[in-house]
Design a protein around this motif. Structure first.
Motif, PDB file in Angstrom:
ATOM      1  N   VAL A  84       0.838  -1.203   0.000  1.00 59.56           N
ATOM      2  CA  VAL A  84       0.000   0.000   0.000  1.00 59.56           C
ATOM      3  C   VAL A  84       0.871   1.250   0.000  1.00 59.56           C
ATOM      4  O   VAL A  84       0.552   2.249  -0.665  1.00 59.56           O
ATOM      5  N   ALA A  85       2.002   1.207   0.723  1.00 58.74           N
ATOM      6  CA  ALA A  85       2.904   2.368   0.783  1.00 58.74           C
ATOM      7  C   ALA A  85       3.351   2.780  -0.612  1.00 58.74           C
ATOM      8  O   ALA A  85       3.390   3.973  -0.942  1.00 58.74           O
ATOM      9  N   ALA A  86       3.678   1.800  -1.447  1.00 62.15           N
ATOM     10  CA  ALA A  86       4.155   2.106  -2.804  1.00 62.15           C
ATOM     11  C   ALA A  86       3.092   2.827  -3.626  1.00 62.15           C
ATOM     12  O   ALA A  86       3.412   3.651  -4.486  1.00 62.15           O
ATOM     13  N   LEU A  87       1.826   2.541  -3.347  1.00 65.22           N
ATOM     14  CA  LEU A  87       0.731   3.116  -4.140  1.00 65.22           C
ATOM     15  C   LEU A  87       0.193   4.429  -3.566  1.00 65.22           C
ATOM     16  O   LEU A  87      -0.130   5.354  -4.313  1.00 65.22           O
ATOM     17  N   HIS A  88       0.072   4.505  -2.229  1.00 58.74           N
ATOM     18  CA  HIS A  88      -0.748   5.576  -1.657  1.00 58.74           C
ATOM     19  C   HIS A  88      -0.108   6.386  -0.530  1.00 58.74           C
ATOM     20  O   HIS A  88      -0.673   7.402  -0.125  1.00 58.74           O
ATOM     21  N   LEU A  89       1.040   5.960  -0.010  1.00 57.96           N
ATOM     22  CA  LEU A  89       1.595   6.663   1.148  1.00 57.96           C
ATOM     23  C   LEU A  89       1.962   8.104   0.816  1.00 57.96           C
ATOM     24  O   LEU A  89       1.656   9.023   1.591  1.00 57.96           O
ATOM     25  N   ALA A  90       2.584   8.330  -0.338  1.00 61.73           N
ATOM     26  CA  ALA A  90       3.011   9.688  -0.689  1.00 61.73           C
ATOM     27  C   ALA A  90       1.816  10.642  -0.755  1.00 61.73           C
ATOM     28  O   ALA A  90       1.906  11.803  -0.321  1.00 61.73           O
ATOM     29  N   THR A  91       0.684  10.147  -1.267  1.00 65.39           N
ATOM     30  CA  THR A  91      -0.512  10.998  -1.392  1.00 65.39           C
ATOM     31  C   THR A  91      -1.003  11.457  -0.027  1.00 65.39           C
ATOM     32  O   THR A  91      -1.303  12.640   0.189  1.00 65.39           O
TER      33      THR A  91
END
Length: 371
Positions: A49-56
């Motif tokens: 999940v971090a790879a997909l959504h953490l930055a957002t």
């Protein structure tokens, strides 16, 4: 900005909102800041999940003036364990977060259950926000305050009731969900129709392809499931009464998860629930509580969307009926040794059946293993 659907979980001074819609990750910071001004945050997530959504979500928190610390855990059911719980608790304390700061669960049911438990015990209870990224978590595990971890004795046997302050169900993140995970979450969606909303089950039979495709039908299905769960939680927060109905399919399903060693390559939670719901309806018909037409209809719908419905659908084989019964007896739906199941008198007519004879369950399991 798209308007999110809002569902209120009515728990008096602990009431909270479930927001459902697209692009809610981008709004997470402002929604949290509005409800918890001045809070800092720990964002607990897994590597996938971090790879997909953490930055957002980190960007959203930063824009709202919220200082955030990311805590990553391994993906998979194995993270619901004492060792991983300890690393999460240590990381929250190392970040010097206080009781009025907030733990944000960014992920599926595993991350939500683990994070909620950590939030419930660190400093005797920190604020907590659920940002579920799977369909299963959006319609079920993120709502209602049940948190916990697994042990060798069974699933979710150690935990606390700890309600979130907010649930942000961003339906857009489901676009990145693998089809198997989406189907698994759909099983929990179907559950609400089978408990006491036969018209919702009929709607799903007619509209499931649109739910899978996304858009308005998907949001409607998630909102209906959340509304159904919110109603039950408001009536019976700690499962002393009819909240137990939410366990339809789970007594069988949890036993199957334990029997497969929580190996997600063989069985994920929603698949266990699908088989469990099919078994509960079949068992009800066997006990002459419901018509065989009902279990056939349930099985037909679950099969149509690609979900398993029989024990033989689980790859790798299962232990015998005696061992499966032991797993069932260890499940937390057992009270003073008596077996309790959620059974049904028909579609949308589920009820709590206490003191179900173990001999009946054993004979049913033996027959089910042959099918």
């Amino acid at each position: 900005m798209t308007t999110a659907r809002t569902i209120r979980v009515g728990l008096e001074e602990r009431a909270y909102d479930i927001l459902i819609g697209r692009n809610l990750l981008e709004r997470a910071g402002q929604e949290i800041a509005a409800r918890m001004p001045g809070a800092r945050a720990a964002i607990i997530t897994d590597a996938n999940v971090a790879a997909l959504h953490l930055a957002t979500i980190e960007e959203s928190l930063k824009a709202a003036g919220i200082q955030g610390t990311a805590i990553r855990v391994p993906a998979g059911e194995q993270s619901k364990s004492f060792p991983v719980l300890e690393t999460v608790v240590d990381a929250i304390l190392a970040a010097r977060l206080e009781r009025r700061d907030v733990v944000i669960a960014l992920g599926g049911g595993v991350v939500g259950d683990l994070s909620g438990f950590a939030a419930g015990i660190v400093r005797r209870g920190m604020d907590f926000v659920q940002v579920p990224t799977t369909l299963l978590a959006q319609v079920d595990s993120s709502v209602g305050g049940k948190t916990g971890i697994n042990t060798a004795h069974g699933k979710n046997l150690v935990g606390v009731f700890h309600q979130p302050k907010l649930v942000l169900a961003d339906t857009g993140v489901l676009d990145t969900l693998p089809p198997r995970e989406f189907r698994a979450g759909y099983a929990e969606t179907v559950k609400y129709g089978l408990i006491d909303r036969p018209e919702f089950f009929a709607w799903l039979e007619a509209n499931w392809q649109e739910v899978f495709a996304g858009g308005e039908a998907r949001e409607h299905a998630i909102a209906e499931a959340c509304r159904a769960k919110a109603d039950v939680v408001a009536r019976d927060e700690r499962e002393s009464g009819d909240r137990a109905l939410l366990n339809l399919g789970h007594t069988f399903g949890h036993a199957l998860e334990a029997a497969t060693g929580y190996d997600s390559s063989r069985l994920v939670h929603g698949e266990g629930v699908a088989i469990g719901m099919a078994l509960a309806h079949r068992f009800s018909a066997r006990l002459n509580l419901a018509s065989p037409d009902d279990y056939q209809r349930v099985e037909a719908h679950l099969r149509a969307v690609g979900l398993p419905t029989k024990l033989s659908d689980i790859p790798g084989g299962l232990p015998g009926a005696d061992r499966l019964l032991e797993y069932i007896a260890q499940d937390k739906k057992v009270s003073r040794g008596a077996l309790t199941f959620i059974l049904t008198r028909g579609i949308g007519q589920s009820f709590i059946a206490k003191d179900v004879p173990a001999s009946e369950v054993l004979a049913f399991l033996e027959d089910s293993l042959k099918q």
